[in-house]
Design a protein around this motif. Sequence first.
Motif, PDB file in Angstrom:
ATOM      1  N   GLN B  51       1.443  12.696  -3.956  1.00  0.00           N
ATOM      2  CA  GLN B  51       0.672  11.852  -4.854  1.00  0.00           C
ATOM      3  C   GLN B  51      -0.675  11.465  -4.270  1.00  0.00           C
ATOM      4  OE1 GLN B  51       3.595   8.929  -5.835  1.00  0.00           O
ATOM      5  NE2 GLN B  51       3.993   9.839  -7.848  1.00  0.00           N
ATOM      6  N   GLU B  52      -0.711  11.292  -2.966  1.00  0.00           N
ATOM      7  CA  GLU B  52      -1.995  11.003  -2.333  1.00  0.00           C
ATOM      8  C   GLU B  52      -2.952  12.180  -2.497  1.00  0.00           C
ATOM      9  OE1 GLU B  52      -0.267   7.959   1.053  1.00  0.00           O
ATOM     10  OE2 GLU B  52      -1.047   9.922   1.660  1.00  0.00           O
ATOM     11  N   ALA B  55      -4.257  12.294  -6.024  1.00  0.00           N
ATOM     12  CA  ALA B  55      -5.292  11.287  -6.251  1.00  0.00           C
ATOM     13  C   ALA B  55      -6.591  11.687  -5.574  1.00  0.00           C
ATOM     14  CB  ALA B  55      -4.811   9.933  -5.752  1.00  0.00           C
TER      15      ALA B  55
END
Lengths: 344, 344
Positions: B51-52, B55
């Motif tokens: 998820q990092e 993003a």
Amino acid sequence: MAEAPSRPESRYGTRPTMKDVAARAQVGLKTVSRVVNGEPGVTADTVQRVQEAIAALGFRRNDSARLLRKGRTASIGLVLEDLADPFYGPMSRAVEETARAHGTLLIHGSSAALPERERELVLALCARRVDGLIVVPAGDDHRYLEPEMAAGLATVFVDRPPGRIDADAVLTANFAGARAGVAHLIAHGHRRIAFVGDRPGIHTAAERLRGYHAAMAEAGLAVDASWVALGPTGPDRVGPAVRALLEGPDPVTALFTANNRITVTAVRVLAGRGLPVALVGFDDFELADVVSPAVTVVAQDAAELGRAAARLLFGRLEGTARAPERLELPTRLIVRGSGETPPS
Amino acid sequence: MAEAPSRPESRYGTRPTMKDVAARAQVGLKTVSRVVNGEPGVTADTVQRVQEAIAALGFRRNDSARLLRKGRTASIGLVLEDLADPFYGPMSRAVEETARAHGTLLIHGSSAALPERERELVLALCARRVDGLIVVPAGDDHRYLEPEMAAGLATVFVDRPPGRIDADAVLTANFAGARAGVAHLIAHGHRRIAFVGDRPGIHTAAERLRGYHAAMAEAGLAVDASWVALGPTGPDRVGPAVRALLEGPDPVTALFTANNRITVTAVRVLAGRGLPVALVGFDDFELADVVSPAVTVVAQDAAELGRAAARLLFGRLEGTARAPERLELPTRLIVRGSGETPPS
DNA sequence: CTCAGAATTGACAACGTTGTCCAGGGCCTA
DNA sequence: TAGGCCCTGGACAACGTTGTCAATTCTGAG
């Protein structure tokens, strides 16, 4: 054990693909592609064999796959408030017409004026990788579009400006139009003029209200706070609001209604009363010339709004990068009678 | 020599793909897919790393690719005559609403009443592999859709029946509605009643005309050929036609106008004259209650037409095969005044 | 008859995703 | 400690098309 091919359940039965055509025509896959796309370098004989196979199988090229390969989708998204609102009909139509001329399909979404739904729709369209986007904003913060636009998504805002980002926009001269409409009432002798408008959070509504105040101020007229009625545009709110304006101890002699839905409700209310009250509405509407008295309006050109937005969009798609542009289209005062009623 | 990868010029710069995310998160491609789709079997730790990366790169899943793989497009096509026609607004809106509830996007096209363009649009939508199609026919031969439907394309026709093929259709009770409207005029004493309608090649127009003749015949009234004016629905044709009906040596005392555009033009013409002429129109329209006299109409429910069509379409998409169905929605006579004017 | 050059054709990878399936590691039980 | 199982993660093929490039065939000139 039989092998289980990973064919997912398909919506459209099993449609023949180029591979199937190729097999049937005893020809390479790429040759079929060439024939389908009318590319040169295929003998007439082969072309015919392929075309027969195509006809026999009922093949039709899968444009979704094609466009995935090509890296564009030949479609644009249009997000507006409500397709059923007559204001948006001509606008959509104009956008569609321009899209058609560019061989592009139009994907449509209504936000129902909900910012959350606008966002949802816009992002769904981004995920589909539409080539461009035309948005009538419902929300006032479009920073969520920044990554998309940075990645090259062309976006044009219509009717209202984008919030907290810089982007192309095509607007109507709301301030100037409203000022002109109110000034028209003043020129016909009115001093006590009410403004019935949409929620002031909406940009167009705020601009029109500003135009009203400007016209009043320029004529040296003070505005009584009770003359300004803002809120939802449904008949439930507007009907009572208009009646209240006309029934006070010291009623207004003229109404400026700030959009077509409000105007129509006002016309209904006025039709049920004897006294003539002057009325100028923002937005033209069908039969404005037939009701009695015919309604004087500040007309905006919805179709031109759509056309201009589409032009801007395709310009951006075809051309090189340029700074965001803001267009403002003029309004037109259409004098029909209701705005020229003298004060009673 | 540097190698030239076959990356075609892309519309949208270079957007990160799952591969890029995977590289950045030091993780396999499929793991990214799992995270993006919320599939189980990934440790919280890995999820966070992915998820990092998502993003950081501004990744957004490409739904076009996804849907290609999945074998459906989660979109349906809607082809109608003209988005700017107020009749189609509520219909489109209803279709869109239903589509939304099914997580499906709506692709829109206007045929401008040209059969050729209808065909073109419909086939373009087929090539995109829309899951289903809702069509307001412009042409009267839809055999070109046979291979598509055989391949599994769900299709529903609205407002007018399909031509020369068997398929789902949602229609308005045009015959019954027109008959009721004309009978209403007869019940109010009229004997000389004109019918102003669309070109008779159009199914709805023909049905309404049939309703007119039926009502007249049931009342034992002969129809003078000069009372029936058929043709394009633009004001250029309808205006003169209406005037001619009212200005002959032996003018009609009532008009039945067979659609909203015609009715509106008739209202305009009548508004410019002193004599009251009875009028019943097919289709309701905004402000029908405000013009004077208020217009009695045979109303059809455009929104329900769209809703029913969408329901039928999604039913077919989700369910098993079934025989084509034909729905006929009732009309509603709305009495407002213009239809109750006695003969002069 | 031979060979260069042009024309035609097809094998293969790629577009960005998901389905299948297998490998590796940790844990529990015997 | 060995054996089995579950959990996690990744390699690979596939969706249906197009771009690249090399292989094959054909043509015509010498």
